[in-house]
Design an enzyme around this catalytic site. Structure first.
Site, PDB file in Angstrom:
ATOM      1  N   ASN A 233       0.859  -1.184   0.000  1.00  0.00           N
ATOM      2  CA  ASN A 233       0.000   0.000   0.000  1.00  0.00           C
ATOM      3  C   ASN A 233       0.900   1.241   0.000  1.00  0.00           C
ATOM      4  OD1 ASN A 233      -1.724   2.190   0.807  1.00  0.00           O
ATOM      5  ND2 ASN A 233      -3.215   0.633   1.403  1.00  0.00           N
ATOM      6  N   CYS A 401       1.410   9.878 -30.538  1.00  0.00           N
ATOM      7  CA  CYS A 401       2.571  10.612 -31.036  1.00  0.00           C
ATOM      8  C   CYS A 401       2.328  12.106 -30.832  1.00  0.00           C
ATOM      9  CB  CYS A 401       2.764  10.297 -32.525  1.00  0.00           C
ATOM     10  SG  CYS A 401       4.242  11.016 -33.226  1.00  0.00           S
TER      11      CYS A 401
HETATM   12  P1  NAD Z   1      -6.949   2.635 -12.161  1.00  0.00           P
HETATM   13  O1  NAD Z   1      -8.131   2.716 -11.290  1.00  0.00           O
HETATM   14  O2  NAD Z   1      -7.025   1.791 -13.397  1.00  0.00           O
HETATM   15  O3  NAD Z   1      -5.691   2.115 -11.331  1.00  0.00           O
HETATM   16  C1  NAD Z   1      -5.340   2.598 -10.054  1.00  0.00           C
HETATM   17  C2  NAD Z   1      -4.427   1.534  -9.416  1.00  0.00           C
HETATM   18  O4  NAD Z   1      -3.986   2.008  -8.138  1.00  0.00           O
HETATM   19  C3  NAD Z   1      -5.130   0.215  -9.182  1.00  0.00           C
HETATM   20  O5  NAD Z   1      -4.385  -0.823  -9.779  1.00  0.00           O
HETATM   21  C4  NAD Z   1      -5.193   0.096  -7.672  1.00  0.00           C
HETATM   22  O6  NAD Z   1      -5.116  -1.266  -7.208  1.00  0.00           O
HETATM   23  C5  NAD Z   1      -3.986   0.886  -7.238  1.00  0.00           C
HETATM   24  N1  NAD Z   1      -4.099   1.399  -5.889  1.00  0.00           N
HETATM   25  C6  NAD Z   1      -5.158   2.044  -5.336  1.00  0.00           C
HETATM   26  N2  NAD Z   1      -4.864   2.412  -4.086  1.00  0.00           N
HETATM   27  C7  NAD Z   1      -3.606   2.006  -3.838  1.00  0.00           C
HETATM   28  C8  NAD Z   1      -2.762   2.141  -2.727  1.00  0.00           C
HETATM   29  N3  NAD Z   1      -3.164   2.754  -1.619  1.00  0.00           N
HETATM   30  N4  NAD Z   1      -1.508   1.619  -2.814  1.00  0.00           N
HETATM   31  C9  NAD Z   1      -1.093   0.993  -3.931  1.00  0.00           C
HETATM   32  N5  NAD Z   1      -1.867   0.836  -5.019  1.00  0.00           N
HETATM   33  C10 NAD Z   1      -3.116   1.358  -4.979  1.00  0.00           C
HETATM   34  O7  NAD Z   1      -6.534   4.130 -12.534  1.00  0.00           O
HETATM   35  P2  NAD Z   1      -5.631   4.623 -13.776  1.00  0.00           P
HETATM   36  O8  NAD Z   1      -6.434   4.585 -15.020  1.00  0.00           O
HETATM   37  O9  NAD Z   1      -4.311   3.933 -13.769  1.00  0.00           O
HETATM   38  O10 NAD Z   1      -5.440   6.163 -13.403  1.00  0.00           O
HETATM   39  C11 NAD Z   1      -4.667   6.536 -12.265  1.00  0.00           C
HETATM   40  C12 NAD Z   1      -4.833   8.000 -11.951  1.00  0.00           C
HETATM   41  O11 NAD Z   1      -4.174   8.806 -12.915  1.00  0.00           O
HETATM   42  C13 NAD Z   1      -6.285   8.454 -11.948  1.00  0.00           C
HETATM   43  O12 NAD Z   1      -6.491   9.342 -10.872  1.00  0.00           O
HETATM   44  C14 NAD Z   1      -6.415   9.132 -13.269  1.00  0.00           C
HETATM   45  O13 NAD Z   1      -7.489  10.042 -13.317  1.00  0.00           O
HETATM   46  C15 NAD Z   1      -5.068   9.815 -13.366  1.00  0.00           C
HETATM   47  N6  NAD Z   1      -4.678  10.165 -14.732  1.00  0.00           N
HETATM   48  C16 NAD Z   1      -3.644  11.027 -14.941  1.00  0.00           C
HETATM   49  C17 NAD Z   1      -3.250  11.342 -16.244  1.00  0.00           C
HETATM   50  C18 NAD Z   1      -2.142  12.250 -16.540  1.00  0.00           C
HETATM   51  O14 NAD Z   1      -2.090  12.772 -17.612  1.00  0.00           O
HETATM   52  N7  NAD Z   1      -1.204  12.419 -15.681  1.00  0.00           N
HETATM   53  C19 NAD Z   1      -3.893  10.793 -17.319  1.00  0.00           C
HETATM   54  C20 NAD Z   1      -4.922   9.929 -17.078  1.00  0.00           C
HETATM   55  C21 NAD Z   1      -5.284   9.601 -15.800  1.00  0.00           C
END
Ligand code: NAD
Length: 555
Positions: A233, A401
């Site tokens: 975690n 890209c």
């Molecule tokens: P997701 O729900 O598919 O995956 C999240 C993962 O985090 C899961 O595998 C879950 O098991 C894990 N997780 C949750 N709590 C945890 C903890 N306390 N410790 C360890 N692991 C934990 O989400 P995703 O599609 O991978 O998106 C992740 C985040 O990134 C979202 O908040 C999303 O909105 C954001 N995001 C950012 C960008 C960007 O441009 N930077 C782009 C898209 C999405």
């Protein structure tokens, strides 16, 4: 359990390729998505359609939709078909837009539970998600820029600490390895660790921090790169890392922290217990998750204090931690403002294309085109070579890209020519992430820290969507935040199909140039000199509010 696979080949089920390509993209986001049985594509709750009856009605309607009709989607539910005209979009979609004071997580969850709305993520409900690659290049550009800025590009022996191996997060270890940076990615769900390992994003999976640190150290000593998945975690592992003498070089996170109920496992809780408590005691789950985020952010700040480069990667971790009492959470900078905005000021952003035939040979033709079209920007060909070597095909063959103003239309028109003369076996769909120059307002991500203070002004994505409709894109979508993004996010999505026709070349040029044209205008208006220079240098955009000419006119 219901599965969906995108149609391949050159046989049409719809009246035209424009409808067929959109139908294949709807199927594709579920094929490559996280929980297709629930219509969830990524980011905890981001859905492709409101419910299965809506999905079935959308697919049936696209099959019969004529070339002068437009399908209207309201929060993932098809509500009607209206007569428009051939140059109009075939699909218009608005997802989860609420008036200001209704934009609260509580109202969102209550309405979503009753089936009255849904969250569409950015590219989920707009049928534009292409799997890990979509965010891979963004993550790669981000890490590369950070490494350039802070280490002069020298990444050998350095490592990244992060968390989350979901739809987006699993791009992190792969992007780091492509750059030559080792990584430790903390993930709570063993199934996600196994999936990332199977997809080739991880070199090894370990169960304890000591083993992860030993693997990174061994890689450093032998001059190798290690991508380590650590089961744990983040709320517990990050503080444990901060307590060690050894320090990561770059620290970030991509758990789905934006959603305190569904996206972040509270510390000390098992996955089954979490699933149960989300239903029986959701407020308790949210409180415990936010407390965990505050602990994680505290550790990130401690690591920053000892010299690590720390930033938030667009998942709202800071705002959640701040709500749980981490008053200094915003001492951590946002990735966008710090590293990617200079590219956006030139209109360069996350463009992508999909070979809707499903034929990898079509992707190879498109890769060759992209690698040859931009000699003035060698990083484009370099990325294409890296992506070819490292990115497995997921679903319909696709390429992300980062191209800029006029570059996107140059690529799309060249592809349209290749469709017409048969070098490509079928049309190509062009699209982009919503996190693009004009397309997103999110004062905690895309538009954080604008120099003129316009961080929360959402006129821009609305103007963008109107402009995309006016210029004849094939799908135009307007999304707003759900769950933890409520009240923070407004975005516009666009997809356009190159079907080989002469009329299509004109629409591709018009729509894609208007999209990036508005993007550079938005940043020029905010006060960025690079964007002002880009607008002044663009033959197809006039900046009527340009201070240089306005003061002369006003006088
Ligand atoms: P997701 O729900 O598919 O995956 C999240 C993962 O985090 C899961 O595998 C879950 O098991 C894990 N997780 C949750 N709590 C945890 C903890 N306390 N410790 C360890 N692991 C934990 O989400 P995703 O599609 O991978 O998106 C992740 C985040 O990134 C979202 O908040 C999303 O909105 C954001 N995001 C950012 C960008 C960007 O441009 N930077 C782009 C898209 C999405």
């Amino acid at each position: 359990m219901r599965g969906v696979r995108a149609q391949r080949g050159t046989v049409l089920r719809c009246a035209q390729w424009r409808q067929e390509a959109l139908l294949r993209m709807l199927e594709n986001v579920l094929e490559v998505g996280q929980r297709p049985e629930d219509l969830v594509v990524y980011a905890a709750l981001g859905k492709a359609a409101r419910d299965w009856p809506s999905f079935d009605r959308i697919t049936a309607t696209l099959r019969t939709l004529r070339g002068d009709e437009t399908l209207i989607l309201q929060s993932g539910r098809p509500v009607g078909v209206v007569r428009t005209f051939p140059g109009a979009p075939r699909v218009l979609s608005a997802v989860n837009n609420m008036v200001g004071s209704w934009q609260t997580p509580e109202r969102f969850y209550a309405m979503a539970d009753k089936g009255m709305t849904m969250w569409g993520g950015l590219t989920a409900a707009a049928w534009q998600y292409i799997g890990r690659q979509g965010v891979l290049q963004g993550t790669y550009e981000l890490l590369r820029t950070a490494a350039e800025r802070h280490f002069g590009g020298a990444v050998a022996g350095r490592w990244l600490l992060t968390a989350g191996l979901g739809g987006m997060g699993s791009a992190q270890p792969l992007a780091a390895s492509m750059l030559g940076l080792s990584s430790v990615t903390v993930e709570a769900d063993p199934a996600r660790l196994a999936a990332a390992g199977a997809a080739g994003a991880l070199d090894l999976v370990v169960e304890d921090l000591g083993a992860a640190l030993a693997a990174v150290e061994a890689a450093r000593r032998s001059g190798a790169v290690a991508a380590v998945g650590l089961r744990g975690n983040a709320a517990e592992v990050f503080p444990a890392v901060a307590a060690q003498a050894v320090r990561p070089d770059i620290v970030t996170d991509q758990t789905a922290a934006h959603d305190a109920r569904y996206g972040y496992l509270p510390p000390g809780m098992g996955l089954d217990q979490w699933a149960l408590l989300r239903e029986t005691a959701p407020e308790e789950v949210e409180r415990a998750a936010r407390a965990g985020m505050a602990a994680q952010v505290g550790a990130m700040l401690a690591l920053a204090g000892s010299g690590a480069v720390v930033f938030e990667n667009g998942n709202n971790l800071r705002v959640q931690a701040e709500r749980a009492g981490a008053a200094d959470a915003f001492d951590i900078p946002g990735f966008m403002e710090r590293y990617l905005r200079p590219l956006f000021c030139r209109g360069i952003g996350p463009f992508r294309w999909v070979a809707v035939s499903g034929d990898p040979a079509d992707l190879a033709v498109l890769d060759n085109l992209a690698a040859s079209l931009f000699p003035e920007r060698p990083e484009v060909a370099a990325w294409i070579a890296l992506a070819r070597a490292n990115v497995p095909v997921q679903g319909l063959p696709a390429r992300s890209c980062w191209l800029g103003h006029n570059e996107r239309s140059r690529m799309a028109v060249a592809a349209n020519d290749a469709v017409r003369d048969g070098r490509l076996s079928a049309p190509v769909l062009f699209t982009r992430d919503h996190l693009d120059a004009a397309a997103m307002t999110h004062p905690l991500i895309g538009t954080e820290g604008m120099p003129d203070g316009s961080d929360g002004v959402s006129d821009w994505p609305l103007l963008d969507a109107m402009l995309m409709s006016a210029t004849g894109a094939d799908l135009v979508a307007v999304h707003a935040g759900g769950g933890g993004y409520s009240g923070f996010m407004q975005s516009a999505g666009v997809s356009i199909v190159a079907d080989g026709g002469a009329e299509c070349a004109e629409r591709l040029r018009r729509a894609l140039d208007a999209d990036t044209g508005l993007g550079i205008l938005r940043y020029a208006e905010a006060g960025y000199g690079d964007a002002a220079a880009a607008v002044r240098g663009a033959a197809d955009v006039t900046w009527t509010n340009d201070p240089a000419t306005r003061s002369a006119d006003d006088a």
